[in-house]
Design a protein around this motif. Sequence first.
Motif, PDB file in Angstrom:
ATOM      1  N   THR A   6      -0.194  32.377 -49.351  1.00 17.18           N
ATOM      2  CA  THR A   6      -0.861  33.558 -49.871  1.00 17.18           C
ATOM      3  C   THR A   6       0.033  34.779 -49.841  1.00 17.18           C
ATOM      4  O   THR A   6       1.148  34.757 -49.313  1.00 17.18           O
ATOM      5  N   SER A  16      -8.354  34.019 -47.649  1.00 15.51           N
ATOM      6  CA  SER A  16      -8.271  34.350 -46.222  1.00 15.51           C
ATOM      7  C   SER A  16      -9.617  34.836 -45.700  1.00 15.51           C
ATOM      8  O   SER A  16     -10.011  34.510 -44.574  1.00 15.51           O
ATOM      9  N   TYR A  26      -6.524  27.679 -39.609  1.00 22.01           N
ATOM     10  CA  TYR A  26      -5.540  27.635 -40.691  1.00 22.01           C
ATOM     11  C   TYR A  26      -4.231  28.263 -40.254  1.00 22.01           C
ATOM     12  O   TYR A  26      -4.191  29.095 -39.340  1.00 22.01           O
ATOM     13  N   VAL A  28      -0.938  30.348 -41.758  1.00 15.87           N
ATOM     14  CA  VAL A  28      -0.577  31.207 -42.885  1.00 15.87           C
ATOM     15  C   VAL A  28       0.895  31.028 -43.240  1.00 15.87           C
ATOM     16  O   VAL A  28       1.766  31.065 -42.365  1.00 15.87           O
ATOM     17  N   VAL A 200      -4.475  39.332 -43.506  1.00 18.80           N
ATOM     18  CA  VAL A 200      -3.677  38.141 -43.817  1.00 18.80           C
ATOM     19  C   VAL A 200      -3.009  38.367 -45.174  1.00 18.80           C
ATOM     20  O   VAL A 200      -3.675  38.779 -46.128  1.00 18.80           O
ATOM     21  N   PRO A 201      -1.704  38.177 -45.262  1.00 19.76           N
ATOM     22  CA  PRO A 201      -0.808  37.503 -44.320  1.00 19.76           C
ATOM     23  C   PRO A 201      -0.241  38.393 -43.216  1.00 19.76           C
ATOM     24  O   PRO A 201       0.432  37.892 -42.333  1.00 19.76           O
TER      25      PRO A 201
END
Length: 224
Positions: A6, A16, A26, A28, A200-201
Motif C-alpha cells: 500500500t 488498511s 497483517y 505492511v 498506514v503505511p
Amino acid sequence: MIDLYTWTTPNGYKVSIALEELGLPYTVHPLDIGTGVQKQPEFLRINPNGRIPAIVDRDAGDFAVFESGAILLYLAEKTGKLMPADVKGRSRVIQWLMFQMSGVGPMQGQANVFFRYFPEKLQPAIDRYQNETRRLYTVLDTRLKESEYLAGDYSIADIATWPWVRMHDWAGVSVDGLPNLQRWLKAIADRPAVKRGLDVPFPQKNDARTEEERVKAARAITQR
C-alpha cells in the motif's frame, strides 16, 4: 496473516482501515508509487495492473487479491463482517461500493489531476470534474439523510467512500450545504480503527512534505 502492499492514497487507506476494523493481523509493505516500484516484476506478479493496494492472504495458500473494491469484498466475505449475509442487505452494500468505484473515485481522481497536478489550468476540465464530484456528493448526502450509513449499517461501502470524500479540499470541492455528508464524515473519522488505518503505511504526523512536494510527487505518479 495478510501481506498488505500500500501507499498513502485513498485507495490504500480503504484496505488498511478495513483490516483495522476487522482486527485481522497483517504485515505492511510500503510501496512509494512515486518511484515506480509498483511496476517492478516482483509486484506485477501480485497485481498485473501495477497499482496499489494489493494483498496476499498467507492463510489461504498465498492467495493474491488486487483492486481495492475486490479486496474489501474478499475481506468482508472472509470474516463475515462489514457486509450483511442476506441477499438484499448484501446487494445494498455492493451497490454503494460500486457507486464509489465507478463514480466518486474516478470523478474525484480526475478533479485532483486537473485541479492540482497539471502545470497549466484547463478550466473546462476542472469545472467538469469538480461539478460532477459535487453532484455525486449530493447523491451521498441525500442517501445519508435517510440512513446513518450508506447501506444501512456501517460497512465496506462506507470504508470505500470515506477516504475519498475526506480529501474533498484536495480536489477543490466543497461539502458546504451537505449536512448529512458532513455528519457522516465526522462519525467515521472518530472511529478508532479508522484513525489507526490512516497511520498506514506510516503515521500521518511523520509526513512532513510541503504541499508543493505533495503535488510534485502526485504529478510524477500520473505520468507513470
